[in-house]
Motif scaffolding. Structure first.
Motif, PDB file in Angstrom:
ATOM      1  N   THR A   1       3.839  -0.868   6.914  1.00  0.00           N
ATOM      2  CA  THR A   1       4.029  -1.793   5.794  1.00  0.00           C
ATOM      3  C   THR A   1       3.175  -1.391   4.594  1.00  0.00           C
ATOM      4  OG1 THR A   1       4.342  -3.557   7.412  1.00  0.00           O
ATOM      5  CG2 THR A   1       3.974  -4.235   5.133  1.00  0.00           C
ATOM      6  N   TRP A   2       3.779  -1.544   3.423  1.00  0.00           N
ATOM      7  CA  TRP A   2       3.088  -1.314   2.160  1.00  0.00           C
ATOM      8  C   TRP A   2       3.107  -2.601   1.347  1.00  0.00           C
ATOM      9  CZ3 TRP A   2       1.328   3.521   0.115  1.00  0.00           C
ATOM     10  CH2 TRP A   2       1.530   4.612   0.956  1.00  0.00           C
ATOM     11  N   LEU A   3       2.048  -2.836   0.569  1.00  0.00           N
ATOM     12  CA  LEU A   3       1.987  -3.946  -0.378  1.00  0.00           C
ATOM     13  C   LEU A   3       1.837  -3.353  -1.774  1.00  0.00           C
ATOM     14  CD1 LEU A   3      -0.544  -6.327   1.419  1.00  0.00           C
ATOM     15  CD2 LEU A   3       1.929  -6.646   1.216  1.00  0.00           C
ATOM     16  N   LEU A   4       2.612  -3.861  -2.709  1.00  0.00           N
ATOM     17  CA  LEU A   4       2.525  -3.416  -4.095  1.00  0.00           C
ATOM     18  C   LEU A   4       2.289  -4.646  -4.951  1.00  0.00           C
ATOM     19  CD1 LEU A   4       5.087  -1.781  -2.622  1.00  0.00           C
ATOM     20  CD2 LEU A   4       5.004  -0.591  -4.786  1.00  0.00           C
ATOM     21  N   GLU A   5       1.234  -4.640  -5.758  1.00  0.00           N
ATOM     22  CA  GLU A   5       0.995  -5.761  -6.653  1.00  0.00           C
ATOM     23  C   GLU A   5       1.098  -5.279  -8.095  1.00  0.00           C
ATOM     24  OE1 GLU A   5      -1.903  -9.512  -7.607  1.00  0.00           O
ATOM     25  OE2 GLU A   5      -2.827  -7.718  -6.760  1.00  0.00           O
ATOM     26  N   ALA A   6       1.953  -5.960  -8.844  1.00  0.00           N
ATOM     27  CA  ALA A   6       2.143  -5.652 -10.262  1.00  0.00           C
ATOM     28  C   ALA A   6       1.643  -6.836 -11.081  1.00  0.00           C
ATOM     29  CB  ALA A   6       3.620  -5.396 -10.544  1.00  0.00           C
ATOM     30  N   TYR A   7       0.719  -6.566 -11.954  1.00  0.00           N
ATOM     31  CA  TYR A   7       0.226  -7.558 -12.905  1.00  0.00           C
ATOM     32  C   TYR A   7       0.907  -7.214 -14.219  1.00  0.00           C
ATOM     33  CZ  TYR A   7      -3.210 -10.693 -15.079  1.00  0.00           C
ATOM     34  OH  TYR A   7      -3.817 -11.732 -15.745  1.00  0.00           O
TER      35      TYR A   7
END
Length: 143
Positions: A36-42
């Protein structure tokens, strides 16, 4: 877990893509059994309704991410939005998903797109080398 800087992010939709202008971003490889990967975009508040609709539909979306620096080949992830937070001027979108290994080889996608344009021989080789350096966006079809 390994954490990286998210350099750029695009949401791939059929024959087009939506560029997500990043204020900041992170990508995490959870290194779990499910890969699993998590990507956070602000990003900009103007994209809130767009991401809210996707989130409410609970649908999978393909994102194209460039990690750490512009020169790196983009990676494609099949994701879902697991969190959408609204701030005064910005939003935070958290995606959870998996690397799409079958479509993530940038060089193959690039070569295919150049061949579809009818390029051959020396012209194909020259254009391929040039594009490998500049890393233009390539449209990817959803599964």
């Amino acid at each position: 877990m390994k954490t990286f800087k998210l350099y750029s992010l695009d949401v791939v939709e059929d024959d087009s893509s939506v560029e997500v202008p990043l204020i900041d971003g992170l990508i995490l490889n959870k290194e779990d059994d499910q890969s699993t990967w998590l990507l956070e975009a602000y990003t900009d508040l103007s994209l809130y309704d767009y991401f809210k609709e996707i989130s409410e539909q609970n649908r999978d979306i393909i994102v194209e991410a460039v990690i750490t620096k512009k020169e790196n080949a983009p990676a494609f992830f099949q994701t879902k939005i697991c969190s959408l937070l609204k701030f005064e001027k910005y939003i935070s979108v958290l995606f959870e998903g998996h690397l799409r290994r079958n479509k993530s080889d940038y060089s193959e996608l690039l070569l295919d797109s150049l061949m579809q344009k009818g390029l051959e021989g020396e012209e194909l080789l020259k254009e391929f080398k040039e594009k490998m350096k500049s890393k233009p966006k390539i449209k990817v079809k959803n599964p």
